[in-house]
Scaffold this motif. Structure first.
Motif, PDB file in Angstrom:
ATOM      1  N   VAL A   1      10.716   9.339  -3.220  1.00  0.00           N
ATOM      2  CA  VAL A   1       9.570   9.262  -2.070  1.00  0.00           C
ATOM      3  C   VAL A   1       9.280   7.783  -1.885  1.00  0.00           C
ATOM      4  CG1 VAL A   1       7.080   9.826  -2.074  1.00  0.00           C
ATOM      5  CG2 VAL A   1       8.565  11.530  -2.805  1.00  0.00           C
ATOM      6  N   MET A   2       9.510   6.726  -2.771  1.00  0.00           N
ATOM      7  CA  MET A   2       9.506   5.499  -2.727  1.00  0.00           C
ATOM      8  C   MET A   2      10.430   4.991  -1.496  1.00  0.00           C
ATOM      9  SD  MET A   2       7.691   4.188  -5.140  1.00  0.00           S
ATOM     10  CE  MET A   2       7.101   4.380  -6.761  1.00  0.00           C
TER      11      MET A   2
ATOM     12  N   PHE B   1       1.437   6.279  -7.062  1.00  0.00           N
ATOM     13  CA  PHE B   1       0.673   7.125  -7.451  1.00  0.00           C
ATOM     14  C   PHE B   1       0.971   8.737  -7.124  1.00  0.00           C
ATOM     15  CE2 PHE B   1      -3.539   9.674  -6.216  1.00  0.00           C
ATOM     16  CZ  PHE B   1      -4.133   9.326  -7.427  1.00  0.00           C
ATOM     17  N   ALA B   2       1.659   9.146  -6.123  1.00  0.00           N
ATOM     18  CA  ALA B   2       2.097  10.495  -5.842  1.00  0.00           C
ATOM     19  C   ALA B   2       3.143  10.795  -7.094  1.00  0.00           C
ATOM     20  CB  ALA B   2       2.509  10.371  -4.577  1.00  0.00           C
ATOM     21  N   THR B   3       3.874   9.954  -7.524  1.00  0.00           N
ATOM     22  CA  THR B   3       4.933  10.381  -8.460  1.00  0.00           C
ATOM     23  C   THR B   3       4.340  10.476  -9.951  1.00  0.00           C
ATOM     24  OG1 THR B   3       5.628   8.119  -8.604  1.00  0.00           O
ATOM     25  CG2 THR B   3       6.737   9.357  -7.499  1.00  0.00           C
TER      26      THR B   3
ATOM     27  N   VAL C   1      10.234   2.381   3.639  1.00  0.00           N
ATOM     28  CA  VAL C   1      10.481   2.055   5.244  1.00  0.00           C
ATOM     29  C   VAL C   1       9.286   2.116   5.927  1.00  0.00           C
ATOM     30  CG1 VAL C   1      11.816   3.384   6.866  1.00  0.00           C
ATOM     31  CG2 VAL C   1      12.743   3.183   4.930  1.00  0.00           C
ATOM     32  N   LEU C   2       8.382   3.040   5.818  1.00  0.00           N
ATOM     33  CA  LEU C   2       6.979   3.161   6.724  1.00  0.00           C
ATOM     34  C   LEU C   2       6.267   1.589   6.278  1.00  0.00           C
ATOM     35  CD1 LEU C   2       5.881   6.781   5.869  1.00  0.00           C
ATOM     36  CD2 LEU C   2       6.455   5.864   7.948  1.00  0.00           C
ATOM     37  N   GLY C   3       6.180   1.353   4.938  1.00  0.00           N
ATOM     38  CA  GLY C   3       5.878   0.035   4.961  1.00  0.00           C
ATOM     39  C   GLY C   3       6.321  -1.239   5.662  1.00  0.00           C
ATOM     40  N   LEU C   4       7.480  -1.175   5.712  1.00  0.00           N
ATOM     41  CA  LEU C   4       8.305  -2.142   6.571  1.00  0.00           C
ATOM     42  C   LEU C   4       7.901  -1.918   8.188  1.00  0.00           C
ATOM     43  CD1 LEU C   4      11.825  -2.475   4.975  1.00  0.00           C
ATOM     44  CD2 LEU C   4       9.954  -4.201   4.866  1.00  0.00           C
TER      45      LEU C   4
ATOM     46  N   LEU D   1       0.701  -1.272   0.005  1.00  0.00           N
ATOM     47  CA  LEU D   1       0.028  -0.140  -0.043  1.00  0.00           C
ATOM     48  C   LEU D   1       0.790   1.384   0.139  1.00  0.00           C
ATOM     49  CD1 LEU D   1      -2.761  -0.783   2.367  1.00  0.00           C
ATOM     50  CD2 LEU D   1      -2.889  -0.602   0.001  1.00  0.00           C
ATOM     51  N   CYS D   2       1.978   1.162   0.715  1.00  0.00           N
ATOM     52  CA  CYS D   2       2.608   2.487   0.947  1.00  0.00           C
ATOM     53  C   CYS D   2       3.401   2.774  -0.520  1.00  0.00           C
ATOM     54  CB  CYS D   2       3.668   2.396   2.062  1.00  0.00           C
ATOM     55  SG  CYS D   2       2.945   2.454   3.702  1.00  0.00           S
ATOM     56  N   ILE D   3       4.019   1.829  -1.021  1.00  0.00           N
ATOM     57  CA  ILE D   3       4.666   1.842  -2.211  1.00  0.00           C
ATOM     58  C   ILE D   3       3.563   2.364  -3.485  1.00  0.00           C
ATOM     59  CG2 ILE D   3       5.782   0.611  -4.071  1.00  0.00           C
ATOM     60  CD1 ILE D   3       7.495  -0.747  -2.091  1.00  0.00           C
TER      61      ILE D   3
END
Length: 87
Positions: free
Chosen positions: A45-46, A34-36, A51-54, A27-29
């Protein structure tokens, strides 16, 4: 039959753990991609998204681990003493 129910129960927990660990990074990736694409965000930003997804996966695993530990301790407390247990 009881063993079969326990087997299916453990299989469900294992599947849930897999989804709980896999979903946050995907989801985070996906949101970073989507943002890129949509807002022309830079590609770096990826990295924070991954890192947040992990981190989300680690939190899910830790929660699952704590739950299974407490469940195992409760089942140990409920077990009757052995027939030939001497004090």
């Amino acid at each position: 039959m009881k063993d079969l129910n326990r087997l299916f129960s453990e299989l469900v927990w294992l599947t849930q753990l897999g989804f709980s660990i896999l979903t946050p990074p995907v989801l985070c990736i996906g949101l970073a991609w989507f943002a890129t694409e949509k807002w022309s965000a830079p590609l770096w930003v990826m990295v924070p998204a991954f890192v947040l997804g992990l981190g989300g996966s680690a939190a899910s695993f830790l929660s699952f681990y704590k739950y299974t530990r407490s469940k195992a301790q409760r089942s140990d407390e409920k077990a009757p003493p052995a027939f030939n247990h001497h004090s």
